[in-house]
Every structure is written in C-alpha cells, then in structure tokens.
Design an enzyme around this catalytic site. Structure first.
Site, mmCIF file in Angstrom:
data_model
loop_
_atom_site.group_PDB
_atom_site.id
_atom_site.type_symbol
_atom_site.label_atom_id
_atom_site.label_comp_id
_atom_site.label_asym_id
_atom_site.label_seq_id
_atom_site.Cartn_x
_atom_site.Cartn_y
_atom_site.Cartn_z
ATOM 1 N N ASP A 18 0.592 -1.073 0.001
ATOM 2 C CA ASP A 18 0.267 0.341 -0.086
ATOM 3 C C ASP A 18 0.739 1.600 0.113
ATOM 4 O O ASP A 18 1.584 1.323 1.089
ATOM 5 C CB ASP A 18 -0.966 0.248 1.477
ATOM 6 C CG ASP A 18 -2.336 -0.797 1.164
ATOM 7 O OD1 ASP A 18 -2.724 -0.625 -0.457
ATOM 8 O OD2 ASP A 18 -2.613 -1.500 2.135
ATOM 9 N N ASP A 158 -9.529 -5.252 -1.019
ATOM 10 C CA ASP A 158 -8.675 -5.176 0.173
ATOM 11 C C ASP A 158 -9.404 -4.588 1.565
ATOM 12 O O ASP A 158 -10.335 -3.515 1.095
ATOM 13 C CB ASP A 158 -7.919 -4.225 -1.226
ATOM 14 C CG ASP A 158 -7.187 -3.548 0.751
ATOM 15 O OD1 ASP A 158 -6.692 -3.908 1.344
ATOM 16 O OD2 ASP A 158 -6.160 -2.263 -0.922
HETATM 17 ZN ZN ZN Z 1 -4.556 -1.573 -0.124
#
Ligand code: ZN
Length: 194
Positions: A18, A158
């Site tokens: 991320d 996610d």
């Molecule tokens: Zn992510």
C-alpha cells in the site's frame, strides 16, 4: 524484510504493498525505494496499490522498483486510460480500484484495459478498519463482467479481510484477498492464510 519472508513462509501468494502519498489519502507509507529494497528478498509477485494523486508521474519508478501489478484509483488526478496504458507499456499488469463510496459503474470504461480490479471494502488510507458490505455487490458485478468478457480478470478485495469477510468475498466472486491486520495480528499467520 523479515515480515516479507514471514508471509512467504506462511503461504501467501502475493505481496500487496500500500503506497500512500499524504495527498490522495491523509496517511504516508512507502515509495519505490523501499519496494526495490524488498524486491531483492522474494520472488513473490508484488501487487502495488497506489493511493496517490497523479499516478502517471510515478508509473516508471514503480515499474523499475519491481512491481508486477500496479493499481491506480479511478478518481486520482490524471488521465486514467493513459496511465493504465503506460503501466502496460512498462511490462507491468495494470489494475483499477475505487473507494467504497464510489459507484462500481465508474470502472466500466476501463475494464477492458486491466488485469485486476481491486474492490475497496474500507476507505483507502488506514489499516485496521472494519469491512463494508457494499463491496460484495460490486464484486458480483465485476464477476459478471469477467465471466462474459475476461475470465482471467483478477478480482481482488482490500480492507477488513479476515477469515469471515474473506469467505463472503470469495463466495461473491473474488479471486484475490488482500489482508493486513488479520494476518499480522494473528498468533499463527500460516493458519490464518490457509
Ligand atoms: Zn491496498
């Protein structure tokens, strides 16, 4: 590095990274330098999720850092189609994603350009949030598209993924589950991944 090796030995298929820029989302995480350092430690595919504005500017940097997949947000600044094309031209698999509050139809113009659709089930920017159910109907819609147009399309989820929400996503059609807190916080990561 140790954590990447730990998730590999616990049986993960991919590493989901991320990237946050402090502008598209309020938080800041890591960039290409860290990714290229970690790249040397594993052969697992790197699924890089760019929560950044103007992703076009950084496509080459993240490709060179060793990304296998690069996912951009549909509402990030810049030309989405041009950016997806630039990702493909760098030899990286392009992905598209959207936050829970954005209707899934916003992805329609880009579905034939991507290898991966990432459905966010929390708002991008922080870990540890709980799963939002709105993602399930989005997964089902993308699955319908995949079945008729692109059976190889990866449908990833996610946000708030654990053994319960993960199962609901797979039942709805997800092919990839990106989990953070539920794995890193587990006493036995291998069992949780299984
Ligand atoms: Zn992510």
């Amino acid at each position: 590095g140790e954590e990447v090796k730990r998730i590999e030995s616990a049986g993960a298929d991919w590493v989901h990274l991320d990237v946050m820029d402090g502008i598209f989302v309020p938080n800041i995480t890591i960039g290409p330098v860290v990714i290229s350092s970690v790249r040397k430690l594993t052969k697992m595919p790197f699924d890089v999720h760019l929560m950044i504005q103007r992703p076009m500017k950084y496509v080459k940097m993240f490709a060179d850092a060793g990304s296998d997949m690069l996912t951009i947000h549909v509402d990030a600044d810049g030309d989405v189609k041009e950016t997806l094309k630039a990702i493909r031209d760098c030899g990286v698999r392009p992905g598209i994603t959207l936050n829970p509050g954005i209707p899934v139809e916003k992805l329609d113009p880009y579905l034939d350009m991507v290898d991966l659709v990432l459905i966010m089930t929390v708002d991008a920017g922080f870990g540890g949030q709980s799963f939002k159910d709105v993602g399930l109907s989005k997964i089902a819609r993308v699955k319908e598209y995949a079945e008729s147009h692109n059976p190889k399309l990866e449908i990833s989820v996610d946000g708030g993924i654990n053994r319960d929400t993960g199962k609901r996503c797979v039942d709805a059609g997800a092919t990839v589950l990106a989990a953070g807190s539920s794995l890193f916080g587990a006493a036995d990561m291998k069992k949780e991944i299984a």
